[in-house]
Design a protein around this motif. Sequence first.
Motif, PDB file in Angstrom:
ATOM      1  N   VAL A 118       3.592   1.142 -16.124  1.00 48.73           N
ATOM      2  CA  VAL A 118       2.515   2.125 -16.167  1.00 48.73           C
ATOM      3  C   VAL A 118       2.797   2.813 -14.694  1.00 48.73           C
ATOM      4  O   VAL A 118       2.462   4.482 -15.253  1.00 48.73           O
ATOM      5  N   LEU A 119       3.942   2.919 -14.426  1.00 53.64           N
ATOM      6  CA  LEU A 119       4.345   3.938 -12.839  1.00 53.64           C
ATOM      7  C   LEU A 119       5.477   4.719 -13.430  1.00 53.64           C
ATOM      8  O   LEU A 119       4.923   6.296 -13.412  1.00 53.64           O
ATOM      9  N   TRP A 120       6.039   4.756 -14.917  1.00 60.67           N
ATOM     10  CA  TRP A 120       7.153   5.756 -16.028  1.00 60.67           C
ATOM     11  C   TRP A 120       6.863   6.480 -16.510  1.00 60.67           C
ATOM     12  O   TRP A 120       6.504   7.595 -16.886  1.00 60.67           O
ATOM     13  N   GLN A 166      -6.463   9.967  -2.559  1.00 58.03           N
ATOM     14  CA  GLN A 166      -4.991  10.456  -2.602  1.00 58.03           C
ATOM     15  C   GLN A 166      -4.491   9.085  -1.536  1.00 58.03           C
ATOM     16  O   GLN A 166      -4.662   8.313  -1.605  1.00 58.03           O
ATOM     17  N   GLY A 167      -4.103   8.284  -2.998  1.00 58.83           N
ATOM     18  CA  GLY A 167      -3.077   7.535  -2.386  1.00 58.83           C
ATOM     19  C   GLY A 167      -3.455   6.039  -3.152  1.00 58.83           C
ATOM     20  O   GLY A 167      -2.682   4.730  -2.700  1.00 58.83           O
ATOM     21  N   LEU A 168      -4.071   6.378  -4.093  1.00 54.51           N
ATOM     22  CA  LEU A 168      -4.603   4.879  -4.194  1.00 54.51           C
ATOM     23  C   LEU A 168      -3.366   4.107  -5.594  1.00 54.51           C
ATOM     24  O   LEU A 168      -3.113   2.645  -5.075  1.00 54.51           O
ATOM     25  N   THR A 169      -2.593   4.620  -5.968  1.00 52.71           N
ATOM     26  CA  THR A 169      -1.334   4.525  -7.031  1.00 52.71           C
ATOM     27  C   THR A 169      -0.680   3.753  -6.025  1.00 52.71           C
ATOM     28  O   THR A 169      -0.045   2.962  -6.447  1.00 52.71           O
ATOM     29  N   THR A 170      -0.287   4.356  -4.735  1.00 51.77           N
ATOM     30  CA  THR A 170       0.189   3.651  -3.736  1.00 51.77           C
ATOM     31  C   THR A 170       0.233   2.267  -3.016  1.00 51.77           C
ATOM     32  O   THR A 170       0.977   1.318  -3.175  1.00 51.77           O
ATOM     33  N   GLY A 171      -0.686   2.698  -3.290  1.00 49.46           N
ATOM     34  CA  GLY A 171      -1.837   0.944  -2.652  1.00 49.46           C
ATOM     35  C   GLY A 171      -1.884   0.595  -3.211  1.00 49.46           C
ATOM     36  O   GLY A 171      -1.046  -0.843  -2.986  1.00 49.46           O
ATOM     37  N   ALA A 172      -1.474   0.322  -4.816  1.00 53.74           N
ATOM     38  CA  ALA A 172      -1.969  -0.678  -5.788  1.00 53.74           C
ATOM     39  C   ALA A 172      -0.518  -0.909  -5.568  1.00 53.74           C
ATOM     40  O   ALA A 172      -0.674  -2.645  -5.724  1.00 53.74           O
ATOM     41  N   GLY A 173       0.540  -0.101  -5.455  1.00 53.53           N
ATOM     42  CA  GLY A 173       1.503  -0.406  -5.189  1.00 53.53           C
ATOM     43  C   GLY A 173       2.290  -1.500  -4.804  1.00 53.53           C
ATOM     44  O   GLY A 173       2.664  -3.110  -5.261  1.00 53.53           O
ATOM     45  N   MET A 174       1.584  -1.078  -3.354  1.00 51.45           N
ATOM     46  CA  MET A 174       1.591  -2.334  -2.112  1.00 51.45           C
ATOM     47  C   MET A 174       1.437  -3.383  -2.783  1.00 51.45           C
ATOM     48  O   MET A 174       2.173  -4.713  -1.655  1.00 51.45           O
ATOM     49  N   GLY A 226      11.671  -3.864  -4.253  1.00 50.10           N
ATOM     50  CA  GLY A 226      12.283  -2.205  -4.383  1.00 50.10           C
ATOM     51  C   GLY A 226      12.581  -1.300  -5.871  1.00 50.10           C
ATOM     52  O   GLY A 226      12.073  -0.419  -5.905  1.00 50.10           O
ATOM     53  N   LEU A 227      11.660  -2.476  -6.507  1.00 51.51           N
ATOM     54  CA  LEU A 227      11.985  -1.804  -7.878  1.00 51.51           C
ATOM     55  C   LEU A 227      10.515  -0.787  -8.120  1.00 51.51           C
ATOM     56  O   LEU A 227      10.431   1.409  -8.278  1.00 51.51           O
ATOM     57  N   ILE A 228       9.670  -1.146  -7.439  1.00 52.71           N
ATOM     58  CA  ILE A 228       8.148  -0.749  -7.542  1.00 52.71           C
ATOM     59  C   ILE A 228       8.528   0.125  -6.365  1.00 52.71           C
ATOM     60  O   ILE A 228       8.249   1.731  -6.478  1.00 52.71           O
ATOM     61  N   GLY A 229       9.443   0.159  -5.231  1.00 52.29           N
ATOM     62  CA  GLY A 229       9.252   1.414  -4.093  1.00 52.29           C
ATOM     63  C   GLY A 229       9.812   2.453  -5.002  1.00 52.29           C
ATOM     64  O   GLY A 229      10.149   3.521  -3.978  1.00 52.29           O
ATOM     65  N   PHE A 230      11.398   1.464  -4.872  1.00 54.75           N
ATOM     66  CA  PHE A 230      12.034   3.180  -6.264  1.00 54.75           C
ATOM     67  C   PHE A 230      11.342   4.080  -6.736  1.00 54.75           C
ATOM     68  O   PHE A 230      11.186   5.470  -6.467  1.00 54.75           O
ATOM     69  N   GLU A 231      10.725   3.945  -6.974  1.00 58.70           N
ATOM     70  CA  GLU A 231       9.336   4.382  -8.323  1.00 58.70           C
ATOM     71  C   GLU A 231       8.647   5.789  -7.245  1.00 58.70           C
ATOM     72  O   GLU A 231       8.755   6.428  -7.360  1.00 58.70           O
TER      73      GLU A 231
END
Length: 170
Positions: A156-158, A120-128, A49-54
């Motif tokens: 990394v994300l923030w 687009q979506g590479l960072t989101t994919g990596a987070g998943m 959830g922490l990663i999803g929240f970001e």
Amino acid sequence: PPANVGFTHSHGRTYITSQIRSGGGGSGGPLCVQFENGSYYPAAIFLGGLIGFERETHGKSAGLRTHILISLAACLFALIALELTTIGDKGDPVRIIEAVTAGVAFLVAGSIISSRGSVQGLTTGAGMWLAGAIGVACGTGNLSLASLATGAAIIVLWLILPISEKISGK
């Protein structure tokens, strides 16, 4: 690191048991630490959830719920894999982890969009993908590794985002 991981059943509950060998200064004998496997689910939910929240706060399509569900599912698969190894030669836990990785990769592929030379979506994919790995770490009882990976992901994300945007000129 745990030298031996197993399951014990008592009063209708399943416990994961790790025998950890003490290093220097200790008696040298195994130390038995028990965790109720139900405590791993909240860890997977919270850390995923922490990663999803970001991702959610940045308006990404795969946000809070997606990352929580990926982490929770991976945790469940890891617990199943460990349980199967205690029943006998019923399965290879590495194959379960490979299946989790393949399943998450399928979801990641669906989140990546390529249009007019822009991806687009590479960072989101990596987070998943990372949420899946964090779930596996939770399910195998390695909450410290899962927490460390989550902390690194948040950094990394923030914290790296402004640097990345400055480099790319956004």
